[in-house]
Write a protein that holds these residues in place. Structure first.
Motif, PDB file in Angstrom:
ATOM      1  N   VAL A   1      -4.232  11.673   7.357  1.00  0.00           N
ATOM      2  CA  VAL A   1      -3.954  10.863   8.603  1.00  0.00           C
ATOM      3  C   VAL A   1      -2.922  11.799   9.521  1.00  0.00           C
ATOM      4  O   VAL A   1      -1.887  12.077   9.084  1.00  0.00           O
ATOM      5  CB  VAL A   1      -3.284   9.295   8.389  1.00  0.00           C
ATOM      6  CG1 VAL A   1      -3.018   8.917   9.699  1.00  0.00           C
ATOM      7  CG2 VAL A   1      -3.996   8.614   7.633  1.00  0.00           C
TER       8      VAL A   1
ATOM      9  N   GLN B   1       0.708  -1.206  -0.077  1.00  0.00           N
ATOM     10  CA  GLN B   1      -0.024   0.062   0.200  1.00  0.00           C
ATOM     11  C   GLN B   1       0.953   1.346  -0.125  1.00  0.00           C
ATOM     12  O   GLN B   1       1.925   1.421   0.637  1.00  0.00           O
ATOM     13  CB  GLN B   1      -0.773   0.120   1.055  1.00  0.00           C
ATOM     14  CG  GLN B   1      -1.874   1.292   1.331  1.00  0.00           C
ATOM     15  CD  GLN B   1      -2.895   1.175   2.561  1.00  0.00           C
ATOM     16  OE1 GLN B   1      -3.255  -0.226   2.892  1.00  0.00           O
ATOM     17  NE2 GLN B   1      -3.290   2.167   3.147  1.00  0.00           N
TER      18      GLN B   1
ATOM     19  N   TYR C   1      -0.299  11.726   4.981  1.00  0.00           N
ATOM     20  CA  TYR C   1      -0.039  11.836   6.389  1.00  0.00           C
ATOM     21  C   TYR C   1       0.746  13.329   6.564  1.00  0.00           C
ATOM     22  O   TYR C   1       1.385  13.721   5.690  1.00  0.00           O
ATOM     23  CB  TYR C   1       1.044  10.800   6.839  1.00  0.00           C
ATOM     24  CG  TYR C   1       0.552   9.433   7.029  1.00  0.00           C
ATOM     25  CD1 TYR C   1       0.501   8.849   8.273  1.00  0.00           C
ATOM     26  CD2 TYR C   1       0.247   8.397   5.875  1.00  0.00           C
ATOM     27  CE1 TYR C   1      -0.214   7.649   8.540  1.00  0.00           C
ATOM     28  CE2 TYR C   1      -0.218   7.165   6.144  1.00  0.00           C
ATOM     29  CZ  TYR C   1      -0.392   7.013   7.494  1.00  0.00           C
ATOM     30  OH  TYR C   1      -1.090   5.524   7.513  1.00  0.00           O
TER      31      TYR C   1
ATOM     32  N   ASN D   1     -10.784  15.795   5.867  1.00  0.00           N
ATOM     33  CA  ASN D   1     -11.063  14.021   5.772  1.00  0.00           C
ATOM     34  C   ASN D   1     -12.534  14.147   4.974  1.00  0.00           C
ATOM     35  O   ASN D   1     -12.567  13.244   4.111  1.00  0.00           O
ATOM     36  CB  ASN D   1     -11.009  13.560   6.940  1.00  0.00           C
ATOM     37  CG  ASN D   1      -9.708  12.616   6.985  1.00  0.00           C
ATOM     38  OD1 ASN D   1      -9.624  12.015   6.078  1.00  0.00           O
ATOM     39  ND2 ASN D   1      -9.341  12.487   8.083  1.00  0.00           N
TER      40      ASN D   1
ATOM     41  N   VAL E   1      -9.238   9.965  -0.311  1.00  0.00           N
ATOM     42  CA  VAL E   1      -8.113   9.865   0.135  1.00  0.00           C
ATOM     43  C   VAL E   1      -8.163  10.124   1.662  1.00  0.00           C
ATOM     44  O   VAL E   1      -8.999  11.183   1.945  1.00  0.00           O
ATOM     45  CB  VAL E   1      -7.105  10.802  -0.384  1.00  0.00           C
ATOM     46  CG1 VAL E   1      -5.837  11.071   0.124  1.00  0.00           C
ATOM     47  CG2 VAL E   1      -7.019  10.683  -1.894  1.00  0.00           C
ATOM     48  N   GLU E   2      -7.261   9.450   2.527  1.00  0.00           N
ATOM     49  CA  GLU E   2      -7.676   9.813   4.022  1.00  0.00           C
ATOM     50  C   GLU E   2      -6.656  10.860   4.505  1.00  0.00           C
ATOM     51  O   GLU E   2      -5.417  10.552   4.067  1.00  0.00           O
ATOM     52  CB  GLU E   2      -7.606   8.415   4.552  1.00  0.00           C
ATOM     53  CG  GLU E   2      -7.696   8.589   6.285  1.00  0.00           C
ATOM     54  CD  GLU E   2      -7.589   7.316   7.159  1.00  0.00           C
ATOM     55  OE1 GLU E   2      -7.822   7.521   8.261  1.00  0.00           O
ATOM     56  OE2 GLU E   2      -7.204   6.402   6.357  1.00  0.00           O
TER      57      GLU E   2
ATOM     58  N   ALA F   1       1.575   5.357   0.457  1.00  0.00           N
ATOM     59  CA  ALA F   1       1.169   6.490   1.377  1.00  0.00           C
ATOM     60  C   ALA F   1       2.040   7.597   0.910  1.00  0.00           C
ATOM     61  O   ALA F   1       3.147   7.684   0.781  1.00  0.00           O
ATOM     62  CB  ALA F   1       1.451   6.176   2.610  1.00  0.00           C
TER      63      ALA F   1
ATOM     64  N   ASN G   1      -4.043   5.958  -1.125  1.00  0.00           N
ATOM     65  CA  ASN G   1      -5.097   6.166  -0.458  1.00  0.00           C
ATOM     66  C   ASN G   1      -5.106   6.892   0.864  1.00  0.00           C
ATOM     67  O   ASN G   1      -6.114   7.149   1.395  1.00  0.00           O
ATOM     68  CB  ASN G   1      -6.126   5.113  -0.291  1.00  0.00           C
ATOM     69  CG  ASN G   1      -5.656   3.982   0.744  1.00  0.00           C
ATOM     70  OD1 ASN G   1      -4.628   4.115   1.323  1.00  0.00           O
ATOM     71  ND2 ASN G   1      -6.242   2.860   0.373  1.00  0.00           N
ATOM     72  N   GLN G   2      -3.911   7.285   1.306  1.00  0.00           N
ATOM     73  CA  GLN G   2      -3.398   8.070   2.552  1.00  0.00           C
ATOM     74  C   GLN G   2      -2.480   9.183   2.251  1.00  0.00           C
ATOM     75  O   GLN G   2      -1.518   8.968   1.608  1.00  0.00           O
ATOM     76  CB  GLN G   2      -3.207   7.113   3.487  1.00  0.00           C
ATOM     77  CG  GLN G   2      -4.038   6.194   4.072  1.00  0.00           C
ATOM     78  CD  GLN G   2      -3.510   5.203   5.288  1.00  0.00           C
ATOM     79  OE1 GLN G   2      -2.264   4.744   4.914  1.00  0.00           O
ATOM     80  NE2 GLN G   2      -4.449   4.870   6.109  1.00  0.00           N
TER      81      GLN G   2
END
Length: 218
Positions: free
Chosen positions: A157, A3, A120, A143, A154-155, A5, A117-118
């Motif tokens: 974080v 995954q 940070y 968010n 897309v998150e 990020a 999909n993230q």
């Protein structure tokens, strides 16, 4: 498939800790740094060094052309750099208008383009007094927007949203991190000033953890 990020990486100790935390989770990290017209670029040089050592993807995006739209901050304009703790009201002079919304928007676009999909970033509890775009309500609303802004959700974080810098450093030390290649000071001189809010909070974190700060101070 691992995954992916995106990590917004300034080169400071908070984003350095976030970057390594994401790596230790086994994610494929794509670091993203921004030149938004800040007065110095020492953090960006530190960020490049770290990413090179770690062998991870690192893009530096020059958006300095928008600097004149973000005027009035001690970080971007001809305004004296305030001294004192982050909780002091004069540190509001270091707020860059809408900075994190702009940077997160670009990072989300990058995430969509590489099928991540993230995203940070290193907002933390110590920022809440002065920086509106580091507060929980801002992260929640971003968010909400980023879940519907593209066909792909897309998150955003923020692992340390409710932690102090002291606690962030504790976590980093527990991960075995070396903070030599991080730059925190708002001034871009050869050594850190030790007087601005960023320096004072960093020094406090190292003192409370009983560890010597590897950064050199004036």
């Amino acid at each position: 498939m691992t995954q992916k990020a995106v990590v917004i990486y300034s080169g400071g100790m908070d984003s350095f800790t976030v970057l390594n935390k994401v790596l230790q989770q086994g994610l494929e990290v794509h670091a993203l740094s921004f030149n938004y017209g800040q007065k110095h670029s020492k953090e960006l040089a530190y960020a490049a060094t770290v990413c090179d050592k770690l062998g991870i993807s690192h893009k530096v995006v020059d958006i300095s052309a928008v600097n004149f739209l973000l005027a009035g901050s001690a970080l971007t304009s001809d305004v004296p750099m305030p001294e004192g703790h982050y909780e002091d009201q004069n540190m509001a002079q270091t707020v860059v208008p809408n900075r994190n919304m702009i940077l997160l928007s670009l990072a989300v676009g990058y995430a969509v383009s590489i099928d991540a999909n993230q995203v940070y970033y290193g907002a933390h509890g110590g920022d809440h007094a002065i920086y509106p775009d580091c507060r929980p309500e801002f992260v929640q609303k971003m968010n909400d927007v980023c879940a519907i802004a593209n066909y792909e959700a897309v998150e955003i974080v923020t692992p340390y949203l409710h932690n102090t810098k002291i606690e962030i450093l504790t976590d980093g030390l527990n991960m075995g991190l070396d903070y030599t290649d991080t730059w925190t000071c708002y001034n871009g001189r050869e050594k850190a000033c030790g007087k601005c809010g960023a320096c004072q909070e960093r020094l406090e974190a190292f003192a409370e953890n009983g560890v010597t700060d590897p950064c050199l101070y004036e």
